[in-house]
Motif scaffolding. Structure first.
Motif, mmCIF file in Angstrom:
data_model
loop_
_atom_site.group_PDB
_atom_site.id
_atom_site.type_symbol
_atom_site.label_atom_id
_atom_site.label_comp_id
_atom_site.label_asym_id
_atom_site.label_seq_id
_atom_site.Cartn_x
_atom_site.Cartn_y
_atom_site.Cartn_z
ATOM 1 N N PRO A 1 -3.752 -23.280 7.317
ATOM 2 C CA PRO A 1 -2.875 -22.133 7.588
ATOM 3 C C PRO A 1 -1.421 -22.520 7.298
ATOM 4 C CG PRO A 1 -3.410 -23.254 9.634
ATOM 5 C CD PRO A 1 -4.219 -23.944 8.553
ATOM 6 N N VAL A 2 -0.575 -21.520 7.224
ATOM 7 C CA VAL A 2 0.859 -21.796 7.101
ATOM 8 C C VAL A 2 1.379 -21.999 8.517
ATOM 9 C CG1 VAL A 2 3.083 -20.971 6.268
ATOM 10 C CG2 VAL A 2 0.992 -20.358 5.043
ATOM 11 N N ASP A 3 1.528 -23.262 8.904
ATOM 12 C CA ASP A 3 1.950 -23.572 10.268
ATOM 13 C C ASP A 3 2.852 -24.799 10.250
ATOM 14 O OD1 ASP A 3 0.276 -25.747 9.866
ATOM 15 O OD2 ASP A 3 -1.281 -25.068 11.245
ATOM 16 N N ASP A 4 3.138 -25.325 11.444
ATOM 17 C CA ASP A 4 4.134 -26.382 11.526
ATOM 18 C C ASP A 4 3.635 -27.735 11.020
ATOM 19 O OD1 ASP A 4 2.419 -26.957 13.605
ATOM 20 O OD2 ASP A 4 3.895 -26.676 15.197
ATOM 21 N N THR A 5 2.362 -27.856 10.640
ATOM 22 C CA THR A 5 1.907 -29.121 10.049
ATOM 23 C C THR A 5 2.490 -29.319 8.652
ATOM 24 O OG1 THR A 5 -0.068 -28.187 8.998
ATOM 25 C CG2 THR A 5 -0.287 -28.947 11.296
ATOM 26 N N GLY A 6 2.785 -28.235 7.978
ATOM 27 C CA GLY A 6 3.278 -28.335 6.605
ATOM 28 C C GLY A 6 2.201 -28.571 5.582
ATOM 29 N N ALA A 7 0.944 -28.542 5.998
ATOM 30 C CA ALA A 7 -0.146 -28.816 5.059
ATOM 31 C C ALA A 7 -0.201 -27.785 3.936
ATOM 32 C CB ALA A 7 -1.480 -28.860 5.810
ATOM 33 N N ALA A 8 0.219 -26.550 4.216
ATOM 34 C CA ALA A 8 0.227 -25.532 3.165
ATOM 35 C C ALA A 8 1.190 -25.921 2.043
ATOM 36 C CB ALA A 8 0.612 -24.179 3.747
ATOM 37 N N LYS A 9 2.314 -26.540 2.404
ATOM 38 C CA LYS A 9 3.255 -26.993 1.376
ATOM 39 C C LYS A 9 2.661 -28.138 0.569
ATOM 40 C CE LYS A 9 8.077 -28.274 0.611
ATOM 41 N NZ LYS A 9 9.320 -28.844 1.185
ATOM 42 N N LEU B 1 -3.841 -5.979 -10.314
ATOM 43 C CA LEU B 1 -4.176 -6.772 -9.133
ATOM 44 C C LEU B 1 -3.246 -6.365 -8.000
ATOM 45 C CD1 LEU B 1 -5.477 -9.120 -7.577
ATOM 46 C CD2 LEU B 1 -3.913 -10.672 -8.765
ATOM 47 N N ALA B 2 -3.820 -6.000 -6.873
ATOM 48 C CA ALA B 2 -3.018 -5.664 -5.698
ATOM 49 C C ALA B 2 -2.376 -6.933 -5.147
ATOM 50 C CB ALA B 2 -3.891 -5.006 -4.638
ATOM 51 N N VAL B 3 -1.062 -6.931 -5.033
ATOM 52 C CA VAL B 3 -0.354 -8.118 -4.555
ATOM 53 C C VAL B 3 -0.761 -8.437 -3.116
ATOM 54 C CG1 VAL B 3 1.925 -9.067 -4.026
ATOM 55 C CG2 VAL B 3 1.562 -7.796 -6.147
ATOM 56 N N GLY B 4 -1.044 -7.407 -2.318
ATOM 57 C CA GLY B 4 -1.489 -7.651 -0.947
ATOM 58 C C GLY B 4 -2.767 -8.457 -0.894
ATOM 59 N N ASP B 5 -3.683 -8.238 -1.840
ATOM 60 C CA ASP B 5 -4.912 -9.037 -1.900
ATOM 61 C C ASP B 5 -4.605 -10.456 -2.371
ATOM 62 O OD1 ASP B 5 -6.341 -6.829 -1.106
ATOM 63 O OD2 ASP B 5 -6.932 -6.267 -3.151
ATOM 64 N N LEU B 6 -3.771 -10.564 -3.399
ATOM 65 C CA LEU B 6 -3.453 -11.874 -3.965
ATOM 66 C C LEU B 6 -2.761 -12.774 -2.946
ATOM 67 C CD1 LEU B 6 -3.226 -13.753 -6.461
ATOM 68 C CD2 LEU B 6 -1.045 -12.635 -6.962
ATOM 69 N N LEU B 7 -1.856 -12.201 -2.150
ATOM 70 C CA LEU B 7 -1.053 -12.990 -1.209
ATOM 71 C C LEU B 7 -1.532 -12.813 0.225
ATOM 72 C CD1 LEU B 7 2.520 -12.428 -2.717
ATOM 73 C CD2 LEU B 7 0.826 -14.183 -3.272
ATOM 74 N N ASP B 8 -2.805 -12.571 0.386
ATOM 75 C CA ASP B 8 -3.358 -12.387 1.723
ATOM 76 C C ASP B 8 -3.409 -13.690 2.507
ATOM 77 O OD1 ASP B 8 -4.765 -10.800 3.780
ATOM 78 O OD2 ASP B 8 -6.460 -12.090 3.268
ATOM 79 N N THR B 9 -3.683 -14.805 1.821
ATOM 80 C CA THR B 9 -3.797 -16.098 2.506
ATOM 81 C C THR B 9 -2.461 -16.828 2.559
ATOM 82 O OG1 THR B 9 -6.089 -16.294 1.747
ATOM 83 C CG2 THR B 9 -5.012 -18.310 2.537
ATOM 84 N N TYR B 10 -1.773 -16.872 1.448
ATOM 85 C CA TYR B 10 -0.483 -17.551 1.358
ATOM 86 C C TYR B 10 0.552 -16.612 0.740
ATOM 87 C CZ TYR B 10 -3.340 -21.707 2.104
ATOM 88 O OH TYR B 10 -4.225 -22.622 2.623
ATOM 89 N N PRO B 11 1.839 -16.851 1.020
ATOM 90 C CA PRO B 11 2.880 -16.003 0.422
ATOM 91 C C PRO B 11 3.174 -16.359 -1.028
ATOM 92 C CG PRO B 11 3.877 -17.650 1.829
ATOM 93 C CD PRO B 11 2.396 -17.807 2.001
ATOM 94 N N VAL B 12 2.401 -17.268 -1.593
ATOM 95 C CA VAL B 12 2.554 -17.667 -2.996
ATOM 96 C C VAL B 12 1.179 -17.734 -3.645
ATOM 97 C CG1 VAL B 12 4.681 -18.978 -2.636
ATOM 98 C CG2 VAL B 12 2.467 -20.131 -2.385
ATOM 99 N N ALA B 13 1.174 -17.640 -4.970
ATOM 100 C CA ALA B 13 -0.087 -17.754 -5.710
ATOM 101 C C ALA B 13 0.196 -18.358 -7.072
ATOM 102 C CB ALA B 13 -0.749 -16.391 -5.869
#
Length: 756
Positions: free
Chosen positions: A645-653, A738-750
């Protein structure tokens, strides 16, 4: 030999070459192609950065010496990585003369030294002045002669042959150097320095013999194949940067060469035989495009309310640059003035021209227009100097005139000291934009402006480095990303900061605003780190206290203000709560910045540790130890299929960084072009996207505004009938839109890769 991605490591005594070598497999797994190190040649004893080289002939023993370098090379080769090294041609460390053989010989033998031509010394001034004595008329009484050397407390100096008899003072008076009061360094020094640092003496690498001697070891590494690229530190200090780059390129024709050239917004890099800059220009563009440019007036109003000041950025810069030119760099100014003895006002006129110079420096004949602009502005500000300004500029336009040559070296130092190290700490309306290579008066960057700059870089400097954080940035990329959120919440920020400055008052309201932004930008930050940052910032600003004359009363008040943030439970809770509010949209900005920097034209660099969240402030805060074990563990989990998840671990980055770097290394052909991609729909302006030639990067802009407007709604991107795989989630998309809401459902980037 162009890298696909680099990773900067601050090699230093507490993180030597042996520890750096242990990172090779991790960096390969991360996805970079090259390790990029701090300077490796022998630096002054105790140096923690390596930019004060004292011996150009060997690897610094304090970081492992030649044995450590060879072991590092073997580890990199095993991991399939290359090496980029940082070099320092402009100056050498002279703080410890005994550690620098060439400087020691110059002090011992003066103008007859075999190394006299190495250093930019004004021999016509007589003895070499060394500003080390205490501010005490009787300081010379503390000299002593021991073991054939002249000593002053723990400092050692050579004694010329045949001059060692008599009292220590008598011995001192016979030397080719003169130890003087430390306060005389800025005004009377007899050698060119790096900026205003007397411990760093300017080298004359324009002399072919000096170039060969100071570059032989580095070029040996290039020739043997263990080094594939070179980063050149501070080329603006050189007498002839263009000639230097031609000589370096001739000596290393296949190497990747990037230079620490700070370009002002809109300024073009001269057509030198290099691959580009170290990326501050890209940094300004990437950070700026995540800022809401529509709220600038709110911050102007807030700044005026907090400080009562109405000084423009341009007037402040003129003020700080003029002060630096006239005071901190007075020795260099006086050396130039002596070249025009027939112009009585030369010191004032030259200082005024330098204060009005719009860029770091010119490279005559290129850049003459900058001199013309400086002359015009100087005449406007000081009309009584117009006749002498005209006489001086007539000479300053001549690239062969010694005055013009030294003036070009001078203006870069004036800009760096006056703007980066002073004005950035006084102009505090919105510090997310107070960064090296940026004009803080430019509140943000529009998507169109970003695309124009990125396309131009792709056409003209495709192998230039891009950066978001360095060892010299004023605050880390993630702090800037979080502070960018304030531009979307001007009312909320105005409300809390006005309350906080009343709860914890400080006599310097501009500095207080800077400290409050640092607190929420880096929260949670320890009391000790924030206090150290606040004191350094205050001394750099030099408005209420200084490095040379600290105001104990003011600094006590500043420390008390910082302490109140931690000791007042209500204030502490409010700061923490506000920081928590801007943290999630700050994460979105940070991921967007990172993806854009990693995929845009250029060679992306990752500064040590920033593959996870990094909320560092200015050095030495941004040079703290990095927990590489934690990063290894998280990368292993990602490779096992974990979608964090996008959280304070920074693992998403770390996910975004590693997957993008790996793709660039594995399929560089996907990154050969550049085409802006525009979203359709009512919220299309919240998308920043571009196609590099088979891979499309998509990032969220202004996430607070997006949320307030109800999310992505009908926003779409055109797929042009192709099938695409999203790299971070491994999701396949097809069809026309492509619906951007679907593309960026998990992360704010793709990151979309076109399937053949």
């Amino acid at each position: 030999m162009t890298p696909t991605g680099t990773y900067r490591v601050q090699v230093r005594p507490d993180f030597p070459l042996a520890k750096t070598a242990e990172l090779a497999d991790y960096l390969a797994d991360l996805g970079v192609s090259h390790l990029y190190t701090a300077p490796l040649l022998t630096s002054a004893p105790g140096s923690e950065h390596g930019y004060d080289v004292v011996d150009h002939s060997q690897v610094n023993p304090a970081v492992g010496g030649e044995e450590g370098r060879l072991a590092l090379g073997k580890a990199l080769e095993t991991a399939g990585l290359g090496l980029i090294v940082d070099i320092v041609p402009n100056h050498a460390g002279v703080a410890v003369p005994a550690a620098n053989p060439s400087w020691w010989d110059v002090l011992a033998n003066g103008r007859s030294s075999a190394y006299a031509g190495w250093y930019d010394i004004d021999w016509d001034r007589g003895r070499i002045l060394i500003p080390v004595l205490a501010d005490d008329p009787a300081a010379l009484d503390d000299l002593r002669v021991e073991d054939g050397e002249l000593r002053y407390y723990d400092k050692r100096y050579p004694i010329a042959d045949g001059t060692g008899d008599g009292t220590p003072r008598e011995v001192h008076d016979r030397q080719h150097y003169e130890l003087v009061n430390w306060t005389r360094g800025d005004s009377e020094l007899t050698y060119r320095r790096f900026f205003a640092i007397s411990d760093l003496a300017g080298l004359r690498v324009e002399d072919p013999e000096v170039f060969r001697a100071t570059h032989a070891e580095i070029l040996r590494w290039v020739e043997e194949g263990s080094v594939q690229g070179i980063r050149v530190d501070h080329p603006d200090g050189l007498r002839d940067p263009a000639g230097y780059f031609e000589r370096l390129r001739a000596a290393a024709p296949e190497a990747w060469l990037v230079i620490e050239k700070i370009l002002e917004p809109g300024e073009a890099l001269p057509a030198w035989p290099v691959d580009g800059t170290t990326g501050y220009d890209a940094m300004a563009e990437v950070n700026g495009v995540f800022v809401d440019t529509s709220t600038e007036a709110f911050f102007d109003t807030l700044d005026h309310h907090l400080t009562g000041a109405e000084t423009s950025w341009q007037d402040l810069v003129h003020q700080t640059k003029l002060h630096m030119a006239s005071r901190a760099l007075a020795a260099e100014l006086a050396r130039m003035a002596r070249l025009v003895p027939d112009v009585e006002t030369a010191p004032r006129a030259l200082a005024e021209l330098a204060a009005c110079f719009p860029v770091y420096r010119s490279y005559l004949p290129e850049g003459a227009r900058h001199l013309a602009k400086a002359r015009s502005e100087a005449g406007r500000r000081r009309p009584e100097l117009i006749p002498d300004l005209d006489r001086l500029t007539a000479r300053l336009r001549n690239p062969d005139d010694e005055l013009a040559i030294r003036f070009q070296q001078f203006t870069g130092a004036v800009m760096a000291k006056g703007v980066e190290d002073t004005a950035f700490y006084r102009w505090t309306r919105f510090t997310a934009r107070n960064e090296v290579g940026n004009d803080p008066a430019k509140f943000g960057v529009t998507p169109d402006e970003f695309h124009e700059c990125a396309g131009e870089r792709g056409r003209n400097w495709p192998a230039s480095m891009t950066s978001l954080s360095t060892h010299d940035t004023k605050r880390s990329e993630d702090v800037r990303a979080r502070l960018a959120v304030l531009a979307e919440l001007p009312g909320d920020w105005t409300e809390v900061v006005r309350r906080w400055v009343r709860a914890a008052p400080l006599p310097d309201p501009s500095l207080a605003h800077l400290v409050w932004q640092a607190a929420v930008g880096a929260w949670p930050i320890s009391r000790e780190r924030l206090r150290a940052y606040a004191v350094k910032s205050a001394r750099e600003a030099a408005a209420s206290t200084t490095w040379t004359s600290p105001d104990e009363g003011f600094e006590a008040a500043l420390s008390a203000m910082v302490d109140q943030i931690y000791d007042d439970p209500a204030l502490n809770a409010e700061v923490a709560a506000f920081a928590a509010t801007i943290t999630p949209p700050g994460w979105s900005n940070a991921l967007g910045q990172k993806l854009v920097q990693l995929t845009m034209p250029g060679v992306p660099d990752v500064y040590q540790g920033t593959e996870l969240w990094d909320f560092s402030l200015v050095d030495p805060d941004n040079r703290r130890p990095v927990d590489f074990a934690a990063r290894r563990d998280l990368l292993t989990r990602l490779d096992d299929g974990w979608l964090p998840p996008v959280d304070d671990t920074g693992a998403a980055k770390l996910l975004v960084t590693s997957r993008t770097l790996r793709l660039r290394r594995r399929r560089p052909e996907l990154f050969d072009g550049y085409r802006p991609v525009f979203a359709e729909g009512r919220l299309g302006e919240h998308v920043l996207a571009f196609d590099r030639g088979g891979v499309v990067a998509v990032a969220t802009r202004l996430p607070v505004g997006l949320s307030r407007r109800g999310g992505w709604l009908d926003t779409t991107l055109s797929l042009r009938g192709n099938t695409w795989t999203e790299v971070f989630t491994n999701t396949v998309y097809g069809g026309d839109r492509l619906a951007v809401g679907d593309l960026l459902d998990t992360y704010p980037v793709a990151l979309l890769v076109k399937e053949s």
